[in-house]
Design an enzyme around this catalytic site. Structure first.
Site, PDB file in Angstrom:
ATOM      1  N   ARG A 199       0.820  -1.212   0.000  1.00  0.00           N
ATOM      2  CA  ARG A 199       0.000   0.000   0.000  1.00  0.00           C
ATOM      3  C   ARG A 199       0.853   1.260   0.000  1.00  0.00           C
ATOM      4  O   ARG A 199       0.505   2.258  -0.598  1.00  0.00           O
ATOM      5  CB  ARG A 199      -0.921  -0.053   1.239  1.00  0.00           C
ATOM      6  N   TYR A 200       1.980   1.215   0.723  1.00  0.00           N
ATOM      7  CA  TYR A 200       2.851   2.382   0.848  1.00  0.00           C
ATOM      8  C   TYR A 200       4.118   2.134   0.026  1.00  0.00           C
ATOM      9  O   TYR A 200       4.488   0.989  -0.231  1.00  0.00           O
ATOM     10  CB  TYR A 200       3.227   2.599   2.317  1.00  0.00           C
TER      11      TYR A 200
ATOM     12  N   ARG B   2       7.276  -0.071   1.957  1.00  0.00           N
ATOM     13  CA  ARG B   2       7.064  -1.148   2.922  1.00  0.00           C
ATOM     14  C   ARG B   2       5.881  -2.019   2.501  1.00  0.00           C
ATOM     15  O   ARG B   2       4.992  -1.546   1.795  1.00  0.00           O
ATOM     16  CB  ARG B   2       6.843  -0.590   4.323  1.00  0.00           C
TER      17      ARG B   2
ATOM     18  N   CYS C  83      -5.435 -16.663  14.952  1.00  0.00           N
ATOM     19  CA  CYS C  83      -5.036 -15.849  16.109  1.00  0.00           C
ATOM     20  C   CYS C  83      -5.277 -16.674  17.372  1.00  0.00           C
ATOM     21  O   CYS C  83      -6.037 -17.643  17.352  1.00  0.00           O
ATOM     22  CB  CYS C  83      -5.866 -14.575  16.193  1.00  0.00           C
TER      23      CYS C  83
ATOM     24  N   CYS D 102     -10.703 -10.865  18.022  1.00  0.00           N
ATOM     25  CA  CYS D 102     -11.245  -9.562  18.431  1.00  0.00           C
ATOM     26  C   CYS D 102     -12.477  -9.294  17.570  1.00  0.00           C
ATOM     27  O   CYS D 102     -12.398  -9.379  16.335  1.00  0.00           O
ATOM     28  CB  CYS D 102     -10.225  -8.464  18.184  1.00  0.00           C
TER      29      CYS D 102
ATOM     30  N   CYS E 254     -12.170  -7.012  14.447  1.00  0.00           N
ATOM     31  CA  CYS E 254     -10.960  -7.218  13.631  1.00  0.00           C
ATOM     32  C   CYS E 254     -11.134  -6.681  12.213  1.00  0.00           C
ATOM     33  O   CYS E 254     -12.083  -7.024  11.509  1.00  0.00           O
ATOM     34  CB  CYS E 254     -10.626  -8.703  13.569  1.00  0.00           C
TER      35      CYS E 254
ATOM     36  N   ARG F 237      -9.487  -7.448   9.743  1.00  0.00           N
ATOM     37  CA  ARG F 237      -9.287  -8.525   8.759  1.00  0.00           C
ATOM     38  C   ARG F 237     -10.225  -9.693   9.016  1.00  0.00           C
ATOM     39  O   ARG F 237      -9.908 -10.832   8.713  1.00  0.00           O
ATOM     40  CB  ARG F 237      -7.836  -8.986   8.827  1.00  0.00           C
TER      41      ARG F 237
ATOM     42  N   ASP G  26     -11.965   0.821  12.426  1.00  0.00           N
ATOM     43  CA  ASP G  26     -12.275   0.757  10.994  1.00  0.00           C
ATOM     44  C   ASP G  26     -13.756   0.464  10.768  1.00  0.00           C
ATOM     45  O   ASP G  26     -14.433  -0.083  11.642  1.00  0.00           O
ATOM     46  CB  ASP G  26     -11.444  -0.345  10.333  1.00  0.00           C
TER      47      ASP G  26
ATOM     48  N   ASP H 172      -7.606   5.094   9.488  1.00  0.00           N
ATOM     49  CA  ASP H 172      -7.199   4.420   8.250  1.00  0.00           C
ATOM     50  C   ASP H 172      -8.268   4.777   7.229  1.00  0.00           C
ATOM     51  O   ASP H 172      -9.426   4.346   7.359  1.00  0.00           O
ATOM     52  CB  ASP H 172      -7.120   2.905   8.484  1.00  0.00           C
TER      53      ASP H 172
ATOM     54  N   LYS I 232      -3.109   5.594   6.490  1.00  0.00           N
ATOM     55  CA  LYS I 232      -3.323   6.208   7.802  1.00  0.00           C
ATOM     56  C   LYS I 232      -3.266   7.731   7.708  1.00  0.00           C
ATOM     57  O   LYS I 232      -2.324   8.285   7.144  1.00  0.00           O
ATOM     58  CB  LYS I 232      -2.251   5.742   8.785  1.00  0.00           C
TER      59      LYS I 232
HETATM   60  S1  SF4 Z   1      -7.228  -7.706  15.562  1.00  0.00           S
HETATM   61 FE1  SF4 Z   1      -7.704  -9.445  14.181  1.00  0.00          FE
HETATM   62  S2  SF4 Z   1      -5.687 -10.161  13.531  1.00  0.00           S
HETATM   63 FE2  SF4 Z   1      -5.356  -8.929  15.354  1.00  0.00          FE
HETATM   64  S3  SF4 Z   1      -5.404 -10.402  17.072  1.00  0.00           S
HETATM   65 FE3  SF4 Z   1      -7.462  -9.551  16.854  1.00  0.00          FE
HETATM   66  S4  SF4 Z   1      -8.514 -11.026  15.543  1.00  0.00           S
HETATM   67 FE4  SF4 Z   1      -6.338 -11.405  15.299  1.00  0.00          FE
END
Ligand code: SF4
Length: 412
Positions: A137-138, A141, A150, A154, A157, A159, A318, A355, A362
């Site tokens: 994206r940048y 990097r 994971c 979360c 998340c 993703r 997000d 973001d 960002k």
């Molecule tokens: S934010 Fe998403 S990628 Fe990061 S630890 Fe939590 S569930 Fe996993």
């Protein structure tokens, strides 16, 4: 190996959750698992094998589940899998529906509500992905996605489209192609390993990957983004740290949102990483009723420094589908920042960012410290609201007046 769960022996949660109490480091304790032997409890593989992953386990361990949580946990695996390590589960206060730990990992039925502006890929990663598992994206990097797994998940998340494979995204990183792309792009000097959580790879696989990346001549440094020290501090073994220290300069960004996540176990794990010479930063996501209280965030950033972790970013949550119940306003985020800058050590003040939706990258967001700006001067205010004028220089011209008064102050 003793693995039974003693459901009638949950230790009392901290009775006071005020800022003073939050400053203290406490152990997560053994809670329901107090029959489990020490070696098993401290074994990261045991913790992974005994994660809470379905509504039946959750209901059994936490009969205070609300109807929204029960429905959310029943549906969870359609969006993002439910998984909580026993260690992290012990941080939840079952008596508090708004427990800041609980809302991060226990699904609610609101996750099924999607606002028109919410997206499955809010940062536009897929459209910046030249090969599977790599986001460029940048300019200098890349983001290198290592796994879709994971230690715990979360609920906000960014993703969640791919993490845990609950939506059938079927993520398969192709390390050979990812590394080949980096080799062919000499402008890439910085690789961030993320996922999922890279520290879920075993030591051997992770070492092999770091070895291949660090052998690329134009790679100047490597980074790992991980929530493992918070969800599974047992994974930060001395052996892992010994291996990681071979790859300096290597930076690690952790992800902690609330001071209660910074337990004695997490502090020790972070200390082991710091002792291995790894600079540590923290990324928090601003979440409603978790860390959108200015005093809670202040305690959090101060406590991070005591764990040898520099607060790095606070992200506005997000626009991930089904996360509206966890999002807080930008206005509130600015209030949080206003309460940090000047009110505590500069090292404790992270950068607040959004973001940009769709893949804009960002964007730093700051309270308005510049009140006005003309060709001749900038009018600024400080953290106490006092107003100052600063003479503006024409491009290339020295600030003669300002310099004279500065030198006078040195002499004085
Ligand atoms: S934010 Fe998403 S990628 Fe990061 S630890 Fe939590 S569930 Fe996993």
């Amino acid at each position: 190996m003793q693995t039974e769960i003693a459901t009638d022996t949950k230790e009392d949660p901290d009775p006071s959750h005020g800022p003073d109490s939050l400053k203290e480091f406490r152990s997560a304790g053994r809670g329901f698992w107090n029959q489990v032997d020490e070696a098993s409890w401290n074994d990261w593989r045991w913790q992974l094998q005994h994660r809470i992953t379905n509504v039946q386990q959750l209901q059994r361990l936490m009969p205070t589940l609300t109807p929204e949580e029960h429905a959310g946990a029943t549906l969870a695996n359609h969006k993002l899998a439910l998984a909580i390590t026993p260690y992290f589960f012990n941080l939840i206060d079952p008596a508090d529906e708004n427990c800041p730990i609980r809302s991060q990992v226990i699904p609610r039925v609101q996750e099924t509500h999607t606002a028109p502006w919410e997206m499955s890929d809010p940062c536009g990663e897929d459209s910046h992905s030249p090969v599977p598992g790599l986001v460029h994206r940048y300019p200098d990097r890349v983001l290198f996605l290592v796994t879709d797994r994971c230690a715990a998940y979360c609920r906000y998340c960014t993703r969640s489209r791919l993490v845990s494979n609950a939506t059938g995204y079927d993520f398969h990183p192709e390390f050979d192609r990812q590394i080949d792309y980096i080799r062919r792009h000499p402008e890439v000097r910085d690789v961030l390993l993320s996922g999922g959580d890279p520290l879920l790879l075993n030591d051997e696989r992770l070492e092999a990957l770091l070895t291949r990346l660090s052998a690329i001549s134009h790679i100047e440094f490597l980074r790992i983004g991980t929530r493992i020290p918070i969800f599974l501090p047992q994974r930060i073994t001395p052996q892992l740290c010994e291996m990681l220290r071979k790859f300096h300069p290597l930076f690690i960004s952790i992800h902690s949102n609330h001071p209660r996540e910074l337990t004695t176990e997490a502090r020790e794990a972070l200390g082991r990483l710091a002792d291995a010479g790894i600079p540590l930063g923290n990324q928090s996501v601003l979440l409603r009723h978790v860390n959108d209280d200015p005093e809670v965030m202040k305690v959090h950033v101060q406590k991070l420094l005591r764990c040898r972790v520099r607060p790095y970013y606070i992200y506005q949550c997000d626009l991930i589908a089904g996360s509206a119940h966890l999002r807080t306003s930008v206005r509130q985020g600015l209030e949080v920042m206003e309460n940090l800058r000047g009110h505590t050590s500069g090292y404790a003040v992270p950068q607040y960012v959004i973001d940009a939706p769709g893949g804009g990258g960002k964007v730093p967001i700051n309270p308005d410290y510049i009140l006005s700006r003309t060709a001749d001067q900038v009018v600024i205010r400080n953290y106490e609201g006092q107003v100052f004028e600063y003479p503006e220089a024409a491009d290339g011209a020295p600030l003669v007046k300002a310099r004279a008064s500065f030198e006078a102050s040195l002499v004085g």
